[in-house]
Scaffold this motif. Structure first.
Motif, PDB file in Angstrom:
ATOM      1  N   ALA A 315      17.482  -2.841   1.087  1.00  0.00           N
ATOM      2  CA  ALA A 315      17.732  -2.369   2.452  1.00  0.00           C
ATOM      3  C   ALA A 315      16.085  -1.726   2.843  1.00  0.00           C
ATOM      4  O   ALA A 315      16.086  -2.903   4.012  1.00  0.00           O
ATOM      5  N   ASP A 316      14.706  -1.048   2.837  1.00  0.00           N
ATOM      6  CA  ASP A 316      14.032  -1.277   3.773  1.00  0.00           C
ATOM      7  C   ASP A 316      13.306  -2.842   3.726  1.00  0.00           C
ATOM      8  O   ASP A 316      12.314  -2.970   4.288  1.00  0.00           O
ATOM      9  N   LEU A 317      13.083  -3.127   2.920  1.00  0.00           N
ATOM     10  CA  LEU A 317      12.874  -4.351   2.397  1.00  0.00           C
ATOM     11  C   LEU A 317      13.382  -5.681   3.641  1.00  0.00           C
ATOM     12  O   LEU A 317      12.030  -6.176   4.287  1.00  0.00           O
ATOM     13  N   ARG A 318      14.265  -5.574   3.387  1.00  0.00           N
ATOM     14  CA  ARG A 318      14.864  -6.509   4.956  1.00  0.00           C
ATOM     15  C   ARG A 318      15.362  -5.637   5.863  1.00  0.00           C
ATOM     16  O   ARG A 318      15.171  -6.990   6.761  1.00  0.00           O
ATOM     17  N   GLN A 319      14.981  -4.969   5.931  1.00  0.00           N
ATOM     18  CA  GLN A 319      15.222  -4.529   8.122  1.00  0.00           C
ATOM     19  C   GLN A 319      12.444  -4.229   8.306  1.00  0.00           C
ATOM     20  O   GLN A 319      12.596  -5.204   9.306  1.00  0.00           O
ATOM     21  N   ASN A 320      12.591  -3.585   7.417  1.00  0.00           N
ATOM     22  CA  ASN A 320      11.030  -4.104   7.690  1.00  0.00           C
ATOM     23  C   ASN A 320      10.442  -4.840   6.695  1.00  0.00           C
ATOM     24  O   ASN A 320       9.044  -4.744   7.481  1.00  0.00           O
ATOM     25  N   GLY A 321      10.315  -5.026   6.134  1.00  0.00           N
ATOM     26  CA  GLY A 321       9.873  -6.434   5.076  1.00  0.00           C
ATOM     27  C   GLY A 321       8.856  -5.632   4.597  1.00  0.00           C
ATOM     28  O   GLY A 321       7.501  -6.248   3.722  1.00  0.00           O
ATOM     29  N   ARG A 322       8.912  -4.275   4.505  1.00  0.00           N
ATOM     30  CA  ARG A 322       7.864  -3.497   3.431  1.00  0.00           C
ATOM     31  C   ARG A 322       8.475  -1.890   3.167  1.00  0.00           C
ATOM     32  O   ARG A 322       9.441  -1.415   4.303  1.00  0.00           O
ATOM     33  N   VAL A 323       7.572  -1.313   2.574  1.00  0.00           N
ATOM     34  CA  VAL A 323       8.921  -0.089   2.383  1.00  0.00           C
ATOM     35  C   VAL A 323       7.468   0.679   1.403  1.00  0.00           C
ATOM     36  O   VAL A 323       6.600   0.709   0.227  1.00  0.00           O
ATOM     37  N   ALA A 324       7.572   2.741   1.765  1.00  0.00           N
ATOM     38  CA  ALA A 324       6.255   2.783   1.102  1.00  0.00           C
ATOM     39  C   ALA A 324       6.918   3.841  -0.008  1.00  0.00           C
ATOM     40  O   ALA A 324       8.081   4.138   0.420  1.00  0.00           O
ATOM     41  N   VAL A 325       6.677   3.617  -1.170  1.00  0.00           N
ATOM     42  CA  VAL A 325       7.190   4.573  -2.157  1.00  0.00           C
ATOM     43  C   VAL A 325       6.323   5.313  -3.260  1.00  0.00           C
ATOM     44  O   VAL A 325       5.514   5.522  -3.076  1.00  0.00           O
ATOM     45  N   TYR A 326       7.082   7.059  -2.569  1.00  0.00           N
ATOM     46  CA  TYR A 326       6.031   7.602  -3.765  1.00  0.00           C
ATOM     47  C   TYR A 326       7.043   7.642  -4.616  1.00  0.00           C
ATOM     48  O   TYR A 326       8.555   7.927  -4.951  1.00  0.00           O
ATOM     49  N   GLY A 327       6.584   8.795  -5.614  1.00  0.00           N
ATOM     50  CA  GLY A 327       6.973   8.996  -6.657  1.00  0.00           C
ATOM     51  C   GLY A 327       6.317   8.763  -7.876  1.00  0.00           C
ATOM     52  O   GLY A 327       6.264   8.899  -8.983  1.00  0.00           O
ATOM     53  N   ILE A 328       5.290   7.647  -7.298  1.00  0.00           N
ATOM     54  CA  ILE A 328       4.310   6.795  -8.542  1.00  0.00           C
ATOM     55  C   ILE A 328       3.515   7.975  -8.826  1.00  0.00           C
ATOM     56  O   ILE A 328       3.037   6.767  -7.280  1.00  0.00           O
ATOM     57  N   ASN A 329       2.591   8.046  -9.682  1.00  0.00           N
ATOM     58  CA  ASN A 329       1.963   8.892  -9.266  1.00  0.00           C
ATOM     59  C   ASN A 329       0.878   8.701 -10.266  1.00  0.00           C
ATOM     60  O   ASN A 329       0.915   7.971 -11.868  1.00  0.00           O
ATOM     61  N   PHE A 330      -0.491   9.455 -11.315  1.00  0.00           N
ATOM     62  CA  PHE A 330      -1.608   8.622 -11.284  1.00  0.00           C
ATOM     63  C   PHE A 330      -2.506   9.558 -12.159  1.00  0.00           C
ATOM     64  O   PHE A 330      -2.403  10.575 -10.854  1.00  0.00           O
ATOM     65  N   ASP A 331      -3.145   9.793 -12.824  1.00  0.00           N
ATOM     66  CA  ASP A 331      -4.250  10.709 -13.240  1.00  0.00           C
ATOM     67  C   ASP A 331      -5.176  10.896 -11.798  1.00  0.00           C
ATOM     68  O   ASP A 331      -5.578   9.897 -11.621  1.00  0.00           O
ATOM     69  N   THR A 332      -5.997  11.952 -11.896  1.00  0.00           N
ATOM     70  CA  THR A 332      -6.908  12.081 -10.939  1.00  0.00           C
ATOM     71  C   THR A 332      -7.528  10.827 -10.841  1.00  0.00           C
ATOM     72  O   THR A 332      -8.686  11.452 -11.952  1.00  0.00           O
ATOM     73  N   ASN A 333      -8.028  10.440 -10.094  1.00  0.00           N
ATOM     74  CA  ASN A 333      -9.204   9.217  -9.679  1.00  0.00           C
ATOM     75  C   ASN A 333      -9.185   8.313 -10.833  1.00  0.00           C
ATOM     76  O   ASN A 333     -10.698   7.509 -11.884  1.00  0.00           O
ATOM     77  N   LYS A 334      -7.736   8.150 -11.696  1.00  0.00           N
ATOM     78  CA  LYS A 334      -8.083   6.836 -12.817  1.00  0.00           C
ATOM     79  C   LYS A 334      -6.418   6.240 -12.273  1.00  0.00           C
ATOM     80  O   LYS A 334      -5.579   6.644 -11.166  1.00  0.00           O
ATOM     81  N   ALA A 335      -6.478   4.866 -13.425  1.00  0.00           N
ATOM     82  CA  ALA A 335      -5.266   4.541 -12.629  1.00  0.00           C
ATOM     83  C   ALA A 335      -4.043   4.304 -13.497  1.00  0.00           C
ATOM     84  O   ALA A 335      -3.641   3.849 -13.951  1.00  0.00           O
TER      85      ALA A 335
END
Length: 432
Positions: A315-335
């Motif tokens: 829904a956000d992609l259709r309306q705004n063309g982009r969406v911020a996703v929270y909850g994808i987390n990483f180790d500190t200073n790493k990928a």
């Protein structure tokens, strides 16, 4: 040997050897030099040395039959000498005693036997006393003299007022720091782990009782400047916690017990002001460096976050063309993607699986902790890590582009952790 003091210089004649041995490798590596106050005994060598902005030392005072400990704090230097094998502990003691008397010092204490000799002397100098002392010991047939020179003074509060590493230096690992605990001046972060919300076991009573506290958790190991003594470190944080209204609930060890020995000191304090803040500190040594291990838990309730679903993302992609996703987390200073990201990533995978024609660009974003160039590289690596995760779930790589923008596109103020947490994000951008 010569004792130098304004208006006084005394050459000792009892020392019989007219040459000095080469100092030990440790002393040479550490740049040890003789004190400006007392020249070395002829024929002796320096084994090691310590120079601190401030430390405490326990001198002996009073009659030799019943000495009492005298704890003094101030500018501190200790030079450990190994004497010539021909020199006895008594010869060393008498030379120091005579020289210090001639230089205007008062002898507070002398004692000992063949195995160990002790001396303490002081002289009034300016706003405080100047102390000289040692207690000899015999090692491998030589008398060793740990000569301590201390200029009495109040302890300075050398906590960093600006945060971050000292000018011209970089932390060994990048990490946000808690506002509730400033670092010592000159200290560098060696390692760290930060969680916006987690739990940690903390000491809550003087008898060592522990409990789990939930909130924002900082685990930081600081490597301190060589001029910082363990005693100053312990005393500084002890005083600072009390100044900030913390209740010190547990201590182990005594700061003046380990002027530079490899012994630990632990201090735990907490306070409640809208939320519970618990600070636990532990000092130790690692490969010659004084470390401060800090655990800070700023207790708070976990913020409720909007549920991420494939439908809401679409829904956000259709309306705004982009969406911020929270909850994808990483180790500190790493990928390295953390295990708690599985649920959100599964929804992104579901979005792509259900919409076969959808193509996305995965953008990585960071907060402003650390250098911009490092943040940019890290954001690109994290975006690539998300693509790799999706590819393993049978999403074609040709449908996914990646980019990283570092800290150049903040969506909140980086001045506090809440804002920085919003800036650390993955964004999905629709590619038409």
């Amino acid at each position: 040997m010569k004792v130098s003091h304004p208006g006084a210089a005394v050459v000792l004649l009892l020392a019989s050897v007219a040459f000095a041995e080469e100092d030990s490798r440790t002393a040479r590596d550490e740049g040890c030099k003789d004190s400006s106050l007392i020249n070395r005994f002829p024929g002796s060598r320096i084994e090691e040395c310590y120079h601190y902005v401030w430390s405490e030392h326990v001198f002996q005072s009073g009659p030799k039959e019943k000495p009492t400990p005298l704890i003094v704090g101030g500018g501190y230097e200790q030079i450990v000498y190994a004497m010539d094998p021909k020199q006895s502990g008594l010869e060393v003691l008498r030379n120091f005693e005579n020289a210090l008397k001639k230089a205007g010092f008062t002898i507070d204490h002398t004692s000992g036997s063949e195995a160990s000799r002790a001396l303490t002397a002081h002289k009034e100098e300016g706003s405080g006393k100047l102390y000289v002392g040692f207690q000899t010991r015999e090692i491998n047939g030589r008398v060793w003299v740990p000569l301590t020179i201390l200029k009495e003074s109040p302890m300075p509060m050398r906590l960093s007022k600006t945060g971050g590493p000292p000018p011209g230096k970089e932390d060994l690992e990048r990490c946000p720091e808690p506002k509730s605990l400033p670092r010592m001046a000159g200290a560098l972060i060696r390692s760290c782990k930060h969680s916006a919300f987690d739990e940690a076991e903390v000491i809550v009573s003087a008898d060592g009782g522990k409990a789990k506290l939930e909130g924002e958790v900082f685990k930081i190991v600081y490597r301190n400047d060589p001029t910082t003594s363990p005693c100053e470190l312990a005393r500084t944080y002890e005083a600072w916690l009390k100044q900030q209204g913390f209740q010190v609930v547990a201590q182990s060890g005594k700061p003046n017990d380990f002027a530079h020995a490899e012994r630990g000191y632990e201090l735990t304090g907490h306070k409640e002001k809208g939320q519970r803040v618990n600070v636990s500190l532990e000092t130790d040594f690692d490969v010659g460096y004084l470390q401060l291990k800090a655990l800070v838990v700023e207790g708070k309730a976990m913020e409720q976050q909007l549920e991420v679903s494939a439908a809401s993302l679409l829904a956000d992609l259709r309306q705004n063309g982009r969406v911020a996703v929270y909850g994808i987390n990483f180790d500190t200073n790493k990928a390295t993607i953390t295990s708690d990201s599985e649920k959100v990533l599964t929804e992104v995978q579901k979005l792509l699986a259900e919409n076969k024609d959808l193509k996305l660009k995965i953008e990585g974003h960071t907060d402003n902790v650390g250098k911009p160039a490092m943040n940019l590289a890290l954001s690109k690596q994290r975006a690539a890590a998300v693509k790799s995760w999706l590819a393993k779930k049978n999403i074609q790589g040709s449908r996914l582009a990646t980019d990283g923008l570092g800290d150049t596109k903040p969506v909140a103020d980086n001045q506090d952790e809440q804002g920085r947490a919003k800036n650390r994000r993955v964004e999905l951008v629709r590619q038409d």
